[in-house]
Design a protein around this motif. Sequence first.
Motif, short mmCIF file in Angstrom:
data_model
loop_
_atom_site.label_atom_id
_atom_site.label_comp_id
_atom_site.label_asym_id
_atom_site.label_seq_id
_atom_site.Cartn_x
_atom_site.Cartn_y
_atom_site.Cartn_z
N VAL A 83 15.60 101.97 113.31
CA VAL A 83 16.17 103.22 112.93
C VAL A 83 15.89 104.19 113.44
N ARG A 84 14.41 104.50 113.92
CA ARG A 84 13.80 105.34 114.75
C ARG A 84 14.40 105.48 116.15
N LYS A 85 14.65 104.34 116.81
CA LYS A 85 15.34 104.14 117.97
C LYS A 85 16.66 104.47 118.04
N ALA A 86 17.50 104.16 116.88
CA ALA A 86 18.90 104.75 116.93
C ALA A 86 18.89 106.19 116.90
N VAL A 87 18.09 106.75 116.11
CA VAL A 87 18.12 108.34 116.03
C VAL A 87 17.95 108.77 117.32
N GLU A 88 16.98 108.16 118.01
CA GLU A 88 16.23 108.72 119.43
C GLU A 88 17.74 108.74 120.40
N LYS A 89 18.50 107.50 120.30
CA LYS A 89 19.63 107.22 120.98
C LYS A 89 20.97 108.13 120.69
N GLY A 90 20.77 109.16 119.54
CA GLY A 90 21.75 110.08 119.41
C GLY A 90 22.62 109.54 118.05
N LEU A 91 22.52 108.59 117.49
CA LEU A 91 23.00 107.99 116.42
C LEU A 91 22.75 108.74 115.21
N ILE A 92 23.61 109.27 114.26
CA ILE A 92 22.97 109.78 113.03
C ILE A 92 22.92 108.85 111.90
N ILE A 93 22.01 108.62 111.22
CA ILE A 93 21.50 107.66 110.22
C ILE A 93 21.64 108.33 109.02
N THR A 94 22.31 107.61 108.14
CA THR A 94 22.20 108.46 106.68
C THR A 94 21.66 107.10 105.80
N ILE A 95 21.01 107.32 104.82
CA ILE A 95 20.52 106.27 103.78
C ILE A 95 21.39 106.52 102.58
N CYS A 96 22.10 105.53 102.01
CA CYS A 96 22.86 105.60 100.87
C CYS A 96 22.49 104.86 99.84
N THR A 97 22.08 105.48 98.49
CA THR A 97 21.57 104.89 97.28
C THR A 97 21.89 105.19 96.13
N GLY A 98 21.80 104.54 94.99
CA GLY A 98 21.98 104.93 93.65
C GLY A 98 20.69 105.60 93.06
N ARG A 99 19.73 105.42 93.95
CA ARG A 99 18.33 106.08 93.36
C ARG A 99 18.48 107.58 93.43
N PRO A 100 17.60 108.18 92.27
CA PRO A 100 17.36 109.69 92.50
C PRO A 100 16.53 109.85 93.74
N ILE A 101 16.12 111.17 93.63
CA ILE A 101 15.16 111.68 94.76
C ILE A 101 13.85 111.18 94.80
N LYS A 102 13.34 110.97 93.26
CA LYS A 102 12.13 110.42 93.27
C LYS A 102 12.08 108.90 93.91
N GLY A 103 12.91 108.19 93.52
CA GLY A 103 13.15 106.87 94.07
C GLY A 103 13.30 106.57 95.67
N ILE A 104 13.62 107.86 96.34
CA ILE A 104 13.77 107.41 97.83
C ILE A 104 12.76 108.36 98.58
N ALA A 105 11.87 109.12 97.78
CA ALA A 105 10.72 109.98 98.54
C ALA A 105 9.82 108.91 99.30
N PRO A 106 9.42 107.91 98.83
CA PRO A 106 8.37 107.01 99.48
C PRO A 106 8.80 106.50 100.88
N TYR A 107 10.24 106.27 101.02
CA TYR A 107 11.06 105.91 102.01
C TYR A 107 11.21 107.01 102.83
N ILE A 108 11.37 108.03 102.66
CA ILE A 108 11.43 109.02 103.49
C ILE A 108 10.36 109.18 104.34
N GLU A 109 9.09 109.36 103.61
CA GLU A 109 7.69 109.23 104.22
C GLU A 109 7.72 108.11 105.16
N THR A 110 7.89 106.82 104.81
CA THR A 110 8.07 105.66 105.63
C THR A 110 8.79 105.78 107.02
N LEU A 111 9.93 106.43 106.87
CA LEU A 111 10.81 106.56 108.10
C LEU A 111 10.32 107.71 108.96
#
Length: 271
Positions: free
Chosen positions: A29-57
């Motif tokens: 994912v990081r390499k793709a962003v560096e290459k210029g791809l826009i990556i968006t993460i899509c989920t049914g989760r709320p903000i609380k449920g995605i916060a740990p993964y924002i930190e991971t990426l």
Amino acid sequence: MKHRLVAIDMDGTLLNSEKKISEKTVMAVRKAVEKGLIITICTGRPIKGIAPYIETLGLDIPFMAYNGALIVMGKSGEIIFKQCLEPDDARAVFSWGKKFGTTIVAWTTEGLIDTLHASAFNTDLEVYRQYSHAVPVLIRDEEALIRTGITKILFADSSDRIAVFEKTLRESGDLKVDFYTSQPEYLEFMDKRASKAFAMARMGERFGIKREEMVAIGDGFNDVSMIEYAGLGVVMENAPEELKTKADYVTLSNDDDGVAYVLEKIMLNEI
């Protein structure tokens, strides 16, 4: 690269069976962003449920929460889009939930703070609480909650009962909202203007990207709209067979780094 934006589902797609993003996928994912791809993460989760993964990426990329009802930038917290259920639609969903005698869960969002509201405290709610990383608040005034603006309503129950609820609602044709199972135990209800496909269209407007330049990767039926919307629809190997028939390309499973595999293919212009 002929593709410019890649929308990636979370559970069963970006996340492996341990609910983690593998190191290989993080690096892809990081390499793709560096290459210029826009990556968006899509989920049914709320903000609380995605916060740990924002930190991971560790990237300031857009996250589509609540199946597209909210689009927020991961690090900066900028809200790009928000769509709540119409009050009459929310009332209709609550009414059906009470008829079914199921656990009703509702999410509200104020800024970047989301709150989990529940009709009862029970085992089904406790499982969902752990899944969503949220502390539930008992619904005491349903009408006041509806007027506040509800981002998503969810029925939490056994998989057998959820299947019956969904079949009953589709046969009734009573609801004017989108609804689908995100997990076998959860039936989710969203405004029709809040699908993952609609959120991708919003992203296209913001970044000047055509739908044929978009890729969508998913594994569940709540991913169908974006898989059909994108120029390239990718489905995971671990997805239901019925969903694979809607794909332009089937990648490896979530436990075999299927997202990393397809990102490499995209960056090499091999699909």
